[in-house]
Scaffold this motif. Sequence first.
Motif, PDB file in Angstrom:
ATOM      1  N   LYS A 104       0.844  -1.184   0.000  1.00 38.88           N
ATOM      2  CA  LYS A 104       0.000   0.000   0.000  1.00 38.88           C
ATOM      3  C   LYS A 104       0.881   1.236   0.000  1.00 38.88           C
ATOM      4  O   LYS A 104       1.860   1.305   0.746  1.00 38.88           O
ATOM      5  CB  LYS A 104      -0.913   0.009   1.231  1.00 38.88           C
ATOM      6  N   ARG A 105       0.566   2.180  -0.838  1.00 40.04           N
ATOM      7  CA  ARG A 105       1.335   3.423  -0.877  1.00 40.04           C
ATOM      8  C   ARG A 105       1.131   4.209   0.415  1.00 40.04           C
ATOM      9  O   ARG A 105       0.002   4.308   0.918  1.00 40.04           O
ATOM     10  CB  ARG A 105       0.907   4.288  -2.062  1.00 40.04           C
ATOM     11  N   PRO A 106       2.219   4.783   0.960  1.00 34.89           N
ATOM     12  CA  PRO A 106       2.071   5.591   2.172  1.00 34.89           C
ATOM     13  C   PRO A 106       1.240   6.847   1.932  1.00 34.89           C
ATOM     14  O   PRO A 106       0.616   7.378   2.843  1.00 34.89           O
ATOM     15  CB  PRO A 106       3.514   5.936   2.552  1.00 34.89           C
ATOM     16  N   ARG A 130      -4.534  -0.623  -9.446  1.00 35.34           N
ATOM     17  CA  ARG A 130      -4.150   0.665 -10.037  1.00 35.34           C
ATOM     18  C   ARG A 130      -3.611   1.635  -8.999  1.00 35.34           C
ATOM     19  O   ARG A 130      -2.842   2.542  -9.340  1.00 35.34           O
ATOM     20  CB  ARG A 130      -5.357   1.295 -10.746  1.00 35.34           C
ATOM     21  N   SER A 131      -4.003   1.499  -7.748  1.00 34.94           N
ATOM     22  CA  SER A 131      -3.536   2.435  -6.724  1.00 34.94           C
ATOM     23  C   SER A 131      -2.046   2.269  -6.451  1.00 34.94           C
ATOM     24  O   SER A 131      -1.407   3.170  -5.911  1.00 34.94           O
ATOM     25  CB  SER A 131      -4.324   2.242  -5.421  1.00 34.94           C
ATOM     26  N   LEU A 132      -1.476   1.143  -6.837  1.00 36.06           N
ATOM     27  CA  LEU A 132      -0.047   0.897  -6.643  1.00 36.06           C
ATOM     28  C   LEU A 132       0.781   1.421  -7.817  1.00 36.06           C
ATOM     29  O   LEU A 132       1.815   2.056  -7.613  1.00 36.06           O
ATOM     30  CB  LEU A 132       0.206  -0.604  -6.462  1.00 36.06           C
ATOM     31  N   ALA A 133       0.330   1.107  -9.029  1.00 36.74           N
ATOM     32  CA  ALA A 133       1.108   1.469 -10.226  1.00 36.74           C
ATOM     33  C   ALA A 133       0.165   1.539 -11.418  1.00 36.74           C
ATOM     34  O   ALA A 133       0.072   0.600 -12.207  1.00 36.74           O
ATOM     35  CB  ALA A 133       2.214   0.449 -10.466  1.00 36.74           C
ATOM     36  N   GLU A 179       7.357   3.306 -11.079  1.00 38.93           N
ATOM     37  CA  GLU A 179       6.309   3.728 -10.155  1.00 38.93           C
ATOM     38  C   GLU A 179       6.633   3.128  -8.784  1.00 38.93           C
ATOM     39  O   GLU A 179       5.887   2.322  -8.240  1.00 38.93           O
ATOM     40  CB  GLU A 179       4.939   3.276 -10.652  1.00 38.93           C
ATOM     41  N   VAL A 180       7.765   3.547  -8.259  1.00 44.36           N
ATOM     42  CA  VAL A 180       8.268   2.977  -7.000  1.00 44.36           C
ATOM     43  C   VAL A 180       8.318   4.045  -5.922  1.00 44.36           C
ATOM     44  O   VAL A 180       8.211   5.241  -6.201  1.00 44.36           O
ATOM     45  CB  VAL A 180       9.671   2.359  -7.198  1.00 44.36           C
ATOM     46  N   TYR A 181       8.511   3.589  -4.692  1.00 41.16           N
ATOM     47  CA  TYR A 181       8.627   4.482  -3.542  1.00 41.16           C
ATOM     48  C   TYR A 181       9.442   3.755  -2.478  1.00 41.16           C
ATOM     49  O   TYR A 181       9.498   2.502  -2.460  1.00 41.16           O
ATOM     50  CB  TYR A 181       7.250   4.894  -3.022  1.00 41.16           C
ATOM     51  N   PRO A 182      10.112   4.476  -1.597  1.00 45.87           N
ATOM     52  CA  PRO A 182      11.068   3.868  -0.666  1.00 45.87           C
ATOM     53  C   PRO A 182      10.472   2.796   0.242  1.00 45.87           C
ATOM     54  O   PRO A 182      11.177   1.880   0.680  1.00 45.87           O
ATOM     55  CB  PRO A 182      11.563   5.062   0.169  1.00 45.87           C
ATOM     56  N   GLU A 183       9.182   2.881   0.539  1.00 47.95           N
ATOM     57  CA  GLU A 183       8.563   1.944   1.476  1.00 47.95           C
ATOM     58  C   GLU A 183       8.227   0.587   0.855  1.00 47.95           C
ATOM     59  O   GLU A 183       7.731  -0.308   1.544  1.00 47.95           O
ATOM     60  CB  GLU A 183       7.279   2.562   2.054  1.00 47.95           C
ATOM     61  N   LEU A 184       8.496   0.428  -0.429  1.00 47.44           N
ATOM     62  CA  LEU A 184       8.166  -0.834  -1.103  1.00 47.44           C
ATOM     63  C   LEU A 184       8.917  -2.014  -0.497  1.00 47.44           C
ATOM     64  O   LEU A 184      10.134  -1.936  -0.275  1.00 47.44           O
ATOM     65  CB  LEU A 184       8.515  -0.747  -2.588  1.00 47.44           C
ATOM     66  N   PRO A 212      13.754  -1.542  -3.352  1.00 50.72           N
ATOM     67  CA  PRO A 212      12.524  -0.957  -3.889  1.00 50.72           C
ATOM     68  C   PRO A 212      12.725  -0.289  -5.243  1.00 50.72           C
ATOM     69  O   PRO A 212      12.545   0.923  -5.410  1.00 50.72           O
ATOM     70  CB  PRO A 212      12.127   0.050  -2.802  1.00 50.72           C
ATOM     71  N   LYS A 213      13.099  -1.101  -6.225  1.00 49.40           N
ATOM     72  CA  LYS A 213      13.393  -0.598  -7.560  1.00 49.40           C
ATOM     73  C   LYS A 213      12.475  -1.202  -8.621  1.00 49.40           C
ATOM     74  O   LYS A 213      12.658  -0.957  -9.811  1.00 49.40           O
ATOM     75  CB  LYS A 213      14.849  -0.911  -7.933  1.00 49.40           C
ATOM     76  N   TYR A 214      11.508  -1.985  -8.185  1.00 42.73           N
ATOM     77  CA  TYR A 214      10.674  -2.717  -9.131  1.00 42.73           C
ATOM     78  C   TYR A 214       9.201  -2.413  -8.870  1.00 42.73           C
ATOM     79  O   TYR A 214       8.709  -2.581  -7.752  1.00 42.73           O
ATOM     80  CB  TYR A 214      10.942  -4.223  -9.004  1.00 42.73           C
ATOM     81  N   ASN A 215       8.499  -1.974  -9.913  1.00 43.11           N
ATOM     82  CA  ASN A 215       7.094  -1.590  -9.778  1.00 43.11           C
ATOM     83  C   ASN A 215       6.251  -2.752  -9.260  1.00 43.11           C
ATOM     84  O   ASN A 215       6.136  -3.781  -9.932  1.00 43.11           O
ATOM     85  CB  ASN A 215       6.529  -1.154 -11.130  1.00 43.11           C
ATOM     86  N   VAL A 216       5.658  -2.591  -8.110  1.00 50.14           N
ATOM     87  CA  VAL A 216       4.689  -3.556  -7.610  1.00 50.14           C
ATOM     88  C   VAL A 216       3.328  -3.126  -8.142  1.00 50.14           C
ATOM     89  O   VAL A 216       2.888  -2.002  -7.910  1.00 50.14           O
ATOM     90  CB  VAL A 216       4.683  -3.610  -6.072  1.00 50.14           C
ATOM     91  N   PHE A 217       2.656  -4.022  -8.866  1.00 45.46           N
ATOM     92  CA  PHE A 217       1.384  -3.627  -9.483  1.00 45.46           C
ATOM     93  C   PHE A 217       0.246  -4.604  -9.200  1.00 45.46           C
ATOM     94  O   PHE A 217      -0.822  -4.529  -9.813  1.00 45.46           O
ATOM     95  CB  PHE A 217       1.545  -3.418 -10.993  1.00 45.46           C
ATOM     96  N   GLY A 218       0.464  -5.518  -8.249  1.00 44.61           N
ATOM     97  CA  GLY A 218      -0.608  -6.434  -7.910  1.00 44.61           C
ATOM     98  C   GLY A 218      -0.145  -7.588  -7.061  1.00 44.61           C
ATOM     99  O   GLY A 218       0.983  -7.600  -6.549  1.00 44.61           O
ATOM    100  N   THR A 219      -1.030  -8.564  -6.917  1.00 48.62           N
ATOM    101  CA  THR A 219      -0.745  -9.738  -6.097  1.00 48.62           C
ATOM    102  C   THR A 219      -1.161 -11.007  -6.839  1.00 48.62           C
ATOM    103  O   THR A 219      -1.919 -10.969  -7.818  1.00 48.62           O
ATOM    104  CB  THR A 219      -1.503  -9.662  -4.760  1.00 48.62           C
ATOM    105  N   VAL A 220      -0.659 -12.133  -6.346  1.00 48.77           N
ATOM    106  CA  VAL A 220      -0.961 -13.455  -6.897  1.00 48.77           C
ATOM    107  C   VAL A 220      -1.620 -14.268  -5.789  1.00 48.77           C
ATOM    108  O   VAL A 220      -1.163 -14.233  -4.642  1.00 48.77           O
ATOM    109  CB  VAL A 220       0.321 -14.160  -7.380  1.00 48.77           C
ATOM    110  N   ASP A 221      -2.689 -15.002  -6.101  1.00 48.13           N
ATOM    111  CA  ASP A 221      -3.409 -15.703  -5.036  1.00 48.13           C
ATOM    112  C   ASP A 221      -2.652 -16.937  -4.551  1.00 48.13           C
ATOM    113  O   ASP A 221      -1.731 -17.440  -5.195  1.00 48.13           O
ATOM    114  CB  ASP A 221      -4.840 -16.031  -5.457  1.00 48.13           C
TER     115      ASP A 221
END
Length: 284
Positions: free
Chosen positions: A87-89, A142-145, A197-202, A235-244
Motif C-alpha cells: 500500500k502506498r504511504p 491501479r492504486s499501486l502502479a 512507479e516505486v517508492y522507498p517503502e516498497l 525498492p526498484k521494481y514496480n509492484v502492481f498487484g498480487t498473486v493468489d
Amino acid sequence: MPTNEQRRAAAKRKLERQMVYRQERAKKRRIIAVVSTVVVVALVGGGVWFLATHDFGNGDASASETPQQESVDKAEKIPTAMHQIPKRPQALPEKVNCEYTKGQEPAAKENTPPANGEQPTTGTVAVTLGTSIGDLKFNLDRSLAPCTVNNFVNLAQQKYFDNTTCHRLVVTGIQVLQCGDPGGNGMGGPGYSFKDEVYPELTYGRGVLAMANSGPDTNGSQFFIVYGDGANLQPKYNVFGTVDEESLKKIDEVAKTGTISQSPGQGDGKPKTPVDIKSAAVAN
C-alpha cells in the motif's frame, strides 16, 4: 635438303606447338592453385569449427562418452506466509499521466503500445494466466502502479503473453519466477518502455507481482512473481498487484523440482519444469 621456306614453315609450326604447350601448362597451374586454395580454406575452416565446437579443457564429450550433467538447484525452504498487501504511504491523485516511449530495440513480438495520457488510480483488474502448470490468478491494483496496470492489461488483451514461457526461476537468495519475454531468453521486450512507479517503502514477499527491469525507467513487458523470499530485493521494481495463494502453491512445486543453473549453488536459471503461458485473460 629443305629450302629456306620449308625451314621457316617448320619453325613456325614448332613455335605454335610450344605456345599451345605453355598455355596448357599455365592453365593447369591455375587449376592446381585454385584447388589448393579451396583445400587450404576448407582445412582452416574445419580447424576453426573443430576448435570452436570441442572444449579440450573440459574434455570432449563424444570422446569420453560421458554427457555433461546439468546443475539443478532446488528450493528447499519456501515461506508459506503471504506478504502483506502493498500500500502506498500516500495515495496518488485521481489520475496520473502515463507515457510509453519507443525504444531502439525492436519488439520481441508485434504489439501496439498503450496510448499516452491520463490513467485512473483506483480500482483493480483480475487477470488469469492459463499455463502448463494450471491457472495463475493475478489481482492488478491501479492504486499501486496505474501506468504498469494499464500496460499489462494492454499487452494481455493483444495476446502478447500467449504462447510464451517463463524463462527464469530463482530459488536462493530471492525466490521469484520471471516471465514476459516472448523470446524466452530474458532479453526481449515490447519495443517501448515507461517510467518507474516505486517508492522507498516498497517491500517484496510471497504473493507480490512486480515488473522486471534493466535499470531506472526501463519497464516493458517482463514481470516476476515472488513465490517465497523477497526480502533482499531493493525498492526498484514496480509492484502492481498480487498473486493468489492457490497459484503460488503451483509455483512452489516448480521451484521444488529446481532451476537449471550454470554452476552448482547459483540457484538462478531456467525452470526444470517448464511454465508455459498459453493465454492471458482479462476480466471485464
